[in-house]
Design an enzyme around this catalytic site. Structure first.
Site, mmCIF file in Angstrom:
data_model
loop_
_atom_site.group_PDB
_atom_site.id
_atom_site.type_symbol
_atom_site.label_atom_id
_atom_site.label_comp_id
_atom_site.label_asym_id
_atom_site.label_seq_id
_atom_site.Cartn_x
_atom_site.Cartn_y
_atom_site.Cartn_z
ATOM 1 N N ASP A 17 -13.818 3.333 0.998
ATOM 2 C CA ASP A 17 -12.798 3.274 -0.060
ATOM 3 C C ASP A 17 -11.896 2.056 0.143
ATOM 4 O O ASP A 17 -11.816 1.490 1.234
ATOM 5 C CB ASP A 17 -11.971 4.571 -0.116
ATOM 6 C CG ASP A 17 -11.181 4.826 1.155
ATOM 7 O OD1 ASP A 17 -11.674 4.474 2.252
ATOM 8 O OD2 ASP A 17 -10.061 5.369 1.073
ATOM 9 N N GLU B 6 -10.166 6.937 3.724
ATOM 10 C CA GLU B 6 -9.310 6.436 4.807
ATOM 11 C C GLU B 6 -7.947 6.015 4.294
ATOM 12 O O GLU B 6 -6.920 6.261 4.927
ATOM 13 C CB GLU B 6 -9.981 5.238 5.499
ATOM 14 C CG GLU B 6 -9.306 4.796 6.800
ATOM 15 C CD GLU B 6 -8.174 3.794 6.631
ATOM 16 O OE1 GLU B 6 -7.412 3.590 7.576
ATOM 17 O OE2 GLU B 6 -8.030 3.211 5.534
HETATM 18 ZN ZN LIG Z 1 -9.065 -0.076 6.383
#
Ligand SMILES: [Zn+2]
Length: 486
Positions: A120, A187
């Site tokens: 992401d 994340e």
């Molecule tokens: Zn990162």
């Protein structure tokens, strides 16, 4: 009088001798390696990173706004672009979009390693879009530079690891030690649905890794005071984080007759107390490592100061706290991030609230931070509560391990003996925070060059990587896997 002067001079002389003794007895910790030939990287591979950039796997705090069809596309992209990895490695999907692969080693008595990355990216802020020299999601390659969101954080890492693996599989390479690949999909919003779940799976299956390599730190160019050479910084710990909400309710009224202290006054004064009394600056354990690795590489008198860091702690922290990035390395930081009060220009609000984010130095804790805030504010009109995602600082991983040496050696082989290697403290949070029960040896490093020109590009505008840099990323991961055998 004369006697006193003689004693004083002797003491000073002994002290200077002691400083120089420490200087002359600190040895370089840099490994010197024999150079290796650069492997050839296929031009097609460059396009793969550009294609990955075109898929808008954007994480947003408001999870309802996330377009998961892009993550579906990314799943297909991985399957089609890396057919050998997809077919030859064991793979598991977690919450539909986080990928855990296993390349089984020939010697199962060896502990595996885990290579991490995240698929992401953060959004592009609409009002900044015009400042991008090339569109952030077009995956444009121009003048040997690949442009777009994810070229530094962190698709470069995922694609670099997969290209290395695909090519090694093609060559018939078989690792002795098993390798896990863990690519999370959230994340940027904490990793709770990706990294946390994969780490839990490894834990539940009693898998203990020899080491884990995740993003976190980089190769810096001209960013470390007193050092001209490039420095590859390997994160051996990361700071903790806690968000604290301060709120107050005080009778409001008309602004023509304000009482002595309004809600805004009380809250501002509390924040002001926190800002004017910052957490103490100090050298935490990862910084001790940083000093031990870089001190001997510095010129005089910096090397003398670093060789006597215990004595000159305040001198060193004094230099570092001058810049925002240096300051973050030497203390728990205080950042007011949200302030809410008032709705009308002539009405005194009944309440005011503010959020502050603290990034916590190893050696301190969330509980300690809260305690200090309460003591400093010392005002019972203010309610103090926790908000957001909170975590204590990570454990500090050792540098005197075979794993650290393997990473160190690989960096030298790919980037040359002129690049210095040093451990460091990562001031941001990474997915590796979820893996504390999977390995004691967690290292945070991706081989991307960061300098004054591109330091603001991560999470900012004009994120990009040179084609040469990207090729070296692939060479780095190839070599890491090869070096596991030695
Ligand atoms: Zn990162």
């Amino acid at each position: 009088m004369k006697k006193v002067l003689i004693v004083l001079a002797t003491v000073i002389l002994l002290f200077i001798c002691y400083l120089f003794f420490n200087l002359f007895t600190t040895n370089s910790k840099q490994i010197v390696v024999a150079p290796i030939d650069k492997i050839k990287i296929d031009e097609d591979v460059i396009k793969h990173l550009a294609q990955a950039i075109q898929i808008k796997t954007i994480s947003t705090e408001n999870t309802e706004a996330i377009d998961f069809s892009e993550f579906d596309k990314f799943n297909i992209f991985l399957k089609e672009t890396y057919p050998l990895t997809d077919s030859l490695l064991d793979k598991k999907l977690f919450n539909s979009y986080s990928h855990l692969y296993l390349w089984k080693g020939s010697n199962t008595s060896l502990k595996p390693i885990v290579l991490m990355g995240h698929i992401d990216v953060v959004p592009v802020i609409e009002k900044n879009r015009k400042e991008w020299k090339e569109a952030p999601f077009k995956g444009i390659i121009k003048d040997d530079v690949i442009w777009g969101r994810g070229t530094m954080d962190d698709k470069v890492n995922v694609i670099g690891i997969l290209e290395a693996t695909e090519a090694l599989l093609k060559s018939g390479f078989q690792p002795e030690r098993s390798i896990y690949y863990a690519f999370g999909h959230d994340e940027e919003i904490g990793g709770n649905n990706g990294a946390a779940v994969m780490a839990k799976y490894l834990e539940d299956n009693d898998i203990e890794a020899e080491f884990i390599l995740d993003e976190g730190s980089v190769i810096t160019q001209g960013l470390i005071p007193g050092i001209d050479k490039d420095v590859a910084l390997i994160g051996i710990a990361e700071k903790g984080s806690v968000s604290i909400q301060l709120s107050t309710k005080i009778e409001g009224g008309h602004s023509s007759m304000p009482s002595k202290e309004t809600a805004i006054d009380v809250l501002s004064s509390a924040i002001s107390k926190l800002k004017t009394n910052p957490f103490p600056a100090k050298l935490s354990q990862p910084l001790d490592g940083f000093i031990a690795y870089l001190g001997p590489e510095m010129g005089f008198p910096n090397n003398l100061v670093f060789a006597n860091a215990g004595i000159f702690e305040s001198v060193i922290t004094g230099i570092y706290e001058k810049t925002a990035s240096g300051n973050a390395m030497v203390r728990t930081t205080t950042s007011p991030t949200i302030f809410n009060a008032g709705v009308k220009d002539n009405v005194i609000p009944q309440s005011a609230s503010a959020m502050l984010n603290f990034r916590i130095l190893p050696g301190e804790t969330v509980a300690l931070v809260k305690e200090r805030i309460e003591t400093l504010i010392n005002d019972d009109r203010i309610t103090i509560s926790e908000g957001g995602f909170n975590s204590d600082p990570s454990v500090v991983s050792e540098t005197e391990t075979e794993s650290f040496r393997t990473i160190h050696k690989t960096i030298k082989e790919i980037y040359g003996n002129d690049v210095l290697v040093a451990p460091t403290l990562v001031v941001a949070a990474t997915d590796s925070k979820h893996y504390k029960n999977v390995s004691d040896n967690i290292y945070r490093f991706i081989p991307v060059h960061i300098n004054q020109d591109n330091i603001k590009a991560i999470h900012g505008i004009n994120e990009r990587i040179s084609v040469d840099d990207f090729k070296d990323v692939i060479r780095f991961y190839t070599r890491i896997i090869e070096n596991l055998e030695k």
